[in-house]
Enzyme design. Sequence first.
Site, PDB file in Angstrom:
ATOM      1  N   SER A 182       0.852  -1.196   0.000  1.00  0.00           N
ATOM      2  CA  SER A 182       0.000   0.000   0.000  1.00  0.00           C
ATOM      3  C   SER A 182       0.893   1.254   0.000  1.00  0.00           C
ATOM      4  CB  SER A 182      -0.943  -0.052   1.203  1.00  0.00           C
ATOM      5  OG  SER A 182      -1.943   0.898   1.077  1.00  0.00           O
TER       6      SER A 182
ATOM      7  N   ASP B 287      -8.320  -6.391  -4.436  1.00  0.00           N
ATOM      8  CA  ASP B 287      -8.020  -5.196  -3.636  1.00  0.00           C
ATOM      9  C   ASP B 287      -9.261  -4.306  -3.594  1.00  0.00           C
ATOM     10  OD1 ASP B 287      -7.057  -2.662  -2.674  1.00  0.00           O
ATOM     11  OD2 ASP B 287      -5.031  -3.238  -3.279  1.00  0.00           O
TER      12      ASP B 287
ATOM     13  N   HIS C  58      -6.725  -6.089  -0.232  1.00  0.00           N
ATOM     14  CA  HIS C  58      -5.689  -5.073  -0.059  1.00  0.00           C
ATOM     15  C   HIS C  58      -4.645  -5.539   0.965  1.00  0.00           C
ATOM     16  CE1 HIS C  58      -3.837  -1.239  -0.511  1.00  0.00           C
ATOM     17  NE2 HIS C  58      -3.939  -0.972   0.770  1.00  0.00           N
TER      18      HIS C  58
END
Length: 522
Positions: A193, A417, A453
């Site tokens: 991320s 995600d 994610h």
Amino acid sequence: MRAKYVSAGVALLLAQHVSAQLSCSQETFAGVSLPRGEILSVVTELNNTLPAQQTVNTWPIFSNTTTLTCKVTIQHTHPGWNDTVTSYVWLPSEEWNGRFVGVGGGGWAGGRVDGLGYHVARGYAAVTTDGGHAFEVADDLEVWAHTSKGNINWYGIQNFAAVALDDATTLGKAVVEAFYGSGPDFSYWTGCSTGGRQGLMLAQRYPEQYDGILATCPAINWDRFLPAMFWPPFAMSQLDYYPPPCELEAITKAAVEACDAQDGLEDGVVAWPGDCDFDATTVVGQRITCENNSTRVISDKGAQLANMFWKGPVSEEGVSEWYGLYPSAPMLGTALTVCSSETECEPAPFSITTDWIQFFLLQDPEADLSSLTHEEFSRFLRMSTNRYSSVIGTSDVNLKDFKRAGGKIISWHGADDELIPFLGTAQYYRRVLEADPNAADFFRFFSVPGVQHCAGGEGWFPGDALDSLVDWVENGNAPDILVGRPRESIEGEGREAPVCQYPKKLRYLGGDPDVVSSFECQ
Ligand SMILES: *[C@@H]1O[C@H](CO)[C@@H](O)[C@H](O)[C@H]1NC(C)=O
Ligand SMILES: *[C@@H]1O[C@H](CO)[C@@H](O)[C@H](O)[C@H]1NC(C)=O
Ligand SMILES: *[C@@H]1O[C@H](CO)[C@@H](O)[C@H](O)[C@H]1NC(C)=O
Ligand SMILES: *[C@@H]1O[C@H](CO)[C@@H](O)[C@H](O)[C@H]1NC(C)=O
Ligand SMILES: *[C@@H]1O[C@H](CO)[C@@H](O)[C@H](O)[C@H]1NC(C)=O
């Protein structure tokens, strides 16, 4: 070159060496300096506690561990910037493996101290940075985004985006050298991320710092995807319809059911989400069960919203402005609502997209985003790119200097995600290949079906990717696949499947669906 895995005898020597000459004290690090920076403080602590970890990119570990560790915390400033950056360097004092690892952050946090211990327990010296704003206030944009009412903290965003990463790496390597008597043999970055974006920023802007970079679900294209993340709440206001979470969940479930078998295996994982052209209007009227066992039907507006969601933001003229998420990804990451009754729900946008629009685009934390015109919404994307693409976009595809320095990158992105569109990273990688058709010699990107994610989802999580990267950097073994397993299984239990290099797709061939040889990447 230092032995990669220090044998017991050598470890003892090293330990003696450390205790005889180098101690975990301020004097050891008195010579550590930073070009363009001024050291404000150095605090050391010898401690054998490695607290329970919140790891990314690896199998989760749940227990506390102990390894005698020298923990060095350095604060520095850039004279004239009026900033304070904190770097945390943890050094295993007995069995250092000669490697150094930089650990990335998440969201607005520049790093994660609780991500260091995992690596230290494995013999790495590890560094992380707060990116110029303390972890405790990272999500409090009031504290650091502006220098005074409405005025952007440009040095602060530069630190968070790039400068503090370079600094922490330089300081970390200097600390390693002061403690062990020589610098690291190999340096790695790992992050997901924001941490993934940081890894690619380092490759783009500081190409000599790391030999290997593991950058997953990267928040690159920051200037595009963050305002685009406001598309779902905006679409709700356009439709004047705020569906309860159960309705969008039911639509996602229907999409997964419709597309599950395309890859040859019905297992709840959509391995070919790019081929999933599911039209949500086909399930309008379907009965669903919601909170408190209430029942309702999938509505026409709910279905329209889902179709808009998957398509991604478009301009007033209908031109695509960024990617949507795949239909198999949960919609509630960015299209959440909070309901007080069966019929009254309010949008609950993801905080970082509203932070971005209010603090960095409109420069007004009080700005009302609840009833934007389409023109206003689309303008955000233009403003964002115009002001911030070179600051934090992290989408430069010219990696010539990194390649020349001999660096290697492994990147993967979870196809499910729920925050950052897989397709944005895929587009970046396609652009890298257009710029350098041989880029796979040093940069490999993998698509991970059924993983959300950074973690989560029913798919196959490639928890050994850092080891694959080390093997590539140190032994020249370029990975053709990564091996994925359900993340919550501990280090190798359960189902296995290959994670394929983009644009190859995972296909089930037949046989035991839990072993790698039952699949191919085609
Ligand atoms: C050792 O380090 C841990 C984790 O950083 C910290 O919580 C603890 O207070 C430290 N222990 C001592 C005795 O300083
Ligand atoms: C790890 O140690 C801390 C105290 O240092 C304790 O609060 C926590 O419960 C421990 N966690 C596990 C999973 O053992
Ligand atoms: C420097 O930052 C502090 C807050 O971090 C602020 O109180 C101070 O006024 C700033 N100084 C200048 C010269 O801007
Ligand atoms: C919903 O129904 C199930 C089964 O009928 C029951 O076990 C559960 O307690 C109910 N939940 C609520 C919130 O009423
Ligand atoms: C579910 O029931 C609880 C308790 O009665 C109530 O507080 C809550 O608002 C209800 N949720 C919805 C969506 O109606």
